[in-house]
Design a protein around this motif. Structure first.
Motif, mmCIF file in Angstrom:
data_model
loop_
_atom_site.group_PDB
_atom_site.id
_atom_site.type_symbol
_atom_site.label_atom_id
_atom_site.label_comp_id
_atom_site.label_asym_id
_atom_site.label_seq_id
_atom_site.Cartn_x
_atom_site.Cartn_y
_atom_site.Cartn_z
ATOM 1 N N VAL A 41 -61.280 -39.954 1.661
ATOM 2 C CA VAL A 41 -61.699 -40.934 2.574
ATOM 3 C C VAL A 41 -63.034 -41.179 1.812
ATOM 4 O O VAL A 41 -63.701 -40.388 1.812
ATOM 5 C CB VAL A 41 -61.960 -40.463 4.099
ATOM 6 N N ALA B 177 -66.295 -43.051 2.310
ATOM 7 C CA ALA B 177 -67.046 -43.880 3.288
ATOM 8 C C ALA B 177 -67.893 -44.851 2.805
ATOM 9 O O ALA B 177 -68.560 -44.660 1.957
ATOM 10 C CB ALA B 177 -67.448 -42.829 4.307
ATOM 11 N N LEU C 124 -71.216 -38.767 9.861
ATOM 12 C CA LEU C 124 -70.016 -38.758 8.844
ATOM 13 C C LEU C 124 -69.790 -37.347 8.279
ATOM 14 O O LEU C 124 -68.981 -36.879 8.284
ATOM 15 C CB LEU C 124 -70.394 -39.840 7.862
ATOM 16 N N ILE D 6 -66.471 -36.013 6.314
ATOM 17 C CA ILE D 6 -66.601 -36.977 5.410
ATOM 18 C C ILE D 6 -67.470 -36.342 4.033
ATOM 19 O O ILE D 6 -68.553 -35.696 4.059
ATOM 20 C CB ILE D 6 -67.249 -38.257 5.595
ATOM 21 N N SER E 114 -63.221 -46.819 3.382
ATOM 22 C CA SER E 114 -63.179 -46.951 5.147
ATOM 23 C C SER E 114 -64.693 -47.599 5.374
ATOM 24 O O SER E 114 -65.566 -46.886 5.320
ATOM 25 C CB SER E 114 -62.789 -45.601 5.752
ATOM 26 N N VAL F 84 -64.598 -45.493 9.480
ATOM 27 C CA VAL F 84 -64.900 -44.126 9.383
ATOM 28 C C VAL F 84 -66.449 -43.989 9.970
ATOM 29 O O VAL F 84 -66.616 -42.865 10.610
ATOM 30 C CB VAL F 84 -65.028 -43.531 8.051
ATOM 31 N N PRO G 60 -64.818 -41.000 12.463
ATOM 32 C CA PRO G 60 -64.362 -40.148 11.204
ATOM 33 C C PRO G 60 -62.950 -39.261 11.414
ATOM 34 O O PRO G 60 -62.349 -39.201 10.327
ATOM 35 C CB PRO G 60 -65.619 -39.218 11.118
ATOM 36 N N SER H 168 -60.007 -41.524 10.435
ATOM 37 C CA SER H 168 -59.539 -41.688 8.985
ATOM 38 C C SER H 168 -59.077 -40.559 8.661
ATOM 39 O O SER H 168 -58.233 -40.621 7.754
ATOM 40 C CB SER H 168 -60.985 -42.140 8.418
ATOM 41 N N ARG H 169 -59.757 -39.266 8.666
ATOM 42 C CA ARG H 169 -59.213 -38.286 8.310
ATOM 43 C C ARG H 169 -57.763 -37.949 8.587
ATOM 44 O O ARG H 169 -56.728 -37.237 7.836
ATOM 45 C CB ARG H 169 -59.881 -36.849 8.596
#
Length: 303
Positions: free
Chosen positions: A16, A18, A42, A47, A214, A217, A221, A224-225
């Motif tokens: 991802v 970010a 984040l 992230i 993203s 995110v 977060p 997205s993960r």
């Protein structure tokens, strides 16, 4: 210089990626305290790849001094917890100076924004990226491609000259075109990042992408993960469950030619009490009647 040199950077792109927002204070300046807090959120959310000065960070609305500040704040907060992929662009001397500045802060890569010049030739595109890549041979270089006319062979040509061109943020909204471009350029030669974020990640992963950018995110977060985990496992039904979860949020961002791309993200963050909703022209805050819908979506994610 072999691609093995850039193993850490390649791994960071297959993730991802970010794109942090740049929060503004009431007086219109960069809100450094809120910026640091959002970056920590984040990092705490797992992230490990950050792109300061990306489009969700309002790159084109920041002054040169602010772009440097954003890069410095991001590098300082990230420390050794994340790999920095710094956005650079504008005229060549500015892009090169930004890339060198990012490298001096410990950034491992630069993302080169697609030139906004109205007249871009394919050969000139190669020249532009080559000049930047050759100025920072120790950094991984990631072109940000939004031009559907650019042929994959031009990327291969660029990488023949510059072995530090290791990945691509591909942001043409056409999965079939992406599949062809990647194979024309060299599917295994580059790390392919789906540059249109979660809505396009499943289709682009099916064609060879291994990472995605993203903006969402910033808000969630974990969401997205979850999508990345499903895509890495090849579990497309699970990935599409996440896709359904984020669909309305991303539709709001994409409406009217992505007019509210950043606006919707900042509105969600404002609803969660994490920063002000302020964006800079040519973006604009959401009208009052659309704010409640964004707030409801964000509240549903904040578990």
């Amino acid at each position: 210089m072999s691609s093995v040199t850039f193993e850490t950077q390649r791994t960071a792109l297959a993730d991802v990626v970010a794109i942090p927002v740049t929060p503004f204070a009431a007086d219109g300046t960069v809100d450094t305290a809120a910026h640091r807090a959002l970056l920590r959120r984040l990092l705490d959310g797992g992230i490990t790849t950050l792109t300061p000065n990306g489009n969700t960070g309002e790159f084109y609305a920041l002054t040169p001094e602010e772009r440097r500040l954003v890069a410095e704040l991001t590098a300082d907060e990230a420390g050794d917890r994340a790999v920095i992929l710094a956005g650079v662009g504008h005229d060549l001397p500015t892009a090169i100076a930004s890339a060198r500045h990012a490298g001096s802060l410990g950034a491992r890569m630069v993302m080169v924004h697609q030139p906004v010049h109205p007249y871009v030739s394919a050969a000139g595109w190669v020249d532009y990226h080559r000049a930047i890549a050759e100025a920072v041979p120790e950094l991984g270089v990631v072109p940000y491609i939004r031009n559907a006319q650019l042929p994959g062979a031009r990327l291969a040509e660029l990488a023949d000259h510059c072995p530090n061109v290791i990945g691509v943020k591909y942001a043409v909204p056409d999965a079939a075109r992406f599949a062809g471009f990647a194979r024309d350029a060299g599917l295994d030669r580059f790390v392919w990042v789906a540059g249109l974020a979660e809505p396009y990640a499943p289709s682009y992963f099916s064609a060879g992408a291994t990472g995605f950018t993203s903006g969402l995110v910033n808000v969630a977060p974990a969401v997205s993960r979850n999508m990345l985990d499903a895509l890495r496992a090849g579990d497309y039904p699970a990935a599409m469950k996440v896709w359904e979860q984020i669909r309305r949020f991303e539709e709001l961002r994409a409406a009217q030619g992505s007019a509210n791309n950043v606006t919707v993200v900042k509105e969600a963050l404002a609803a969660l009490g994490l920063c002000r909703r302020d964006v800079r022209p040519p973006s604009r805050p959401l009208p009052e009647d659309e704010r409640a819908e964004v707030a409801a979506i964000a509240a549903g994610w904040s578990i």
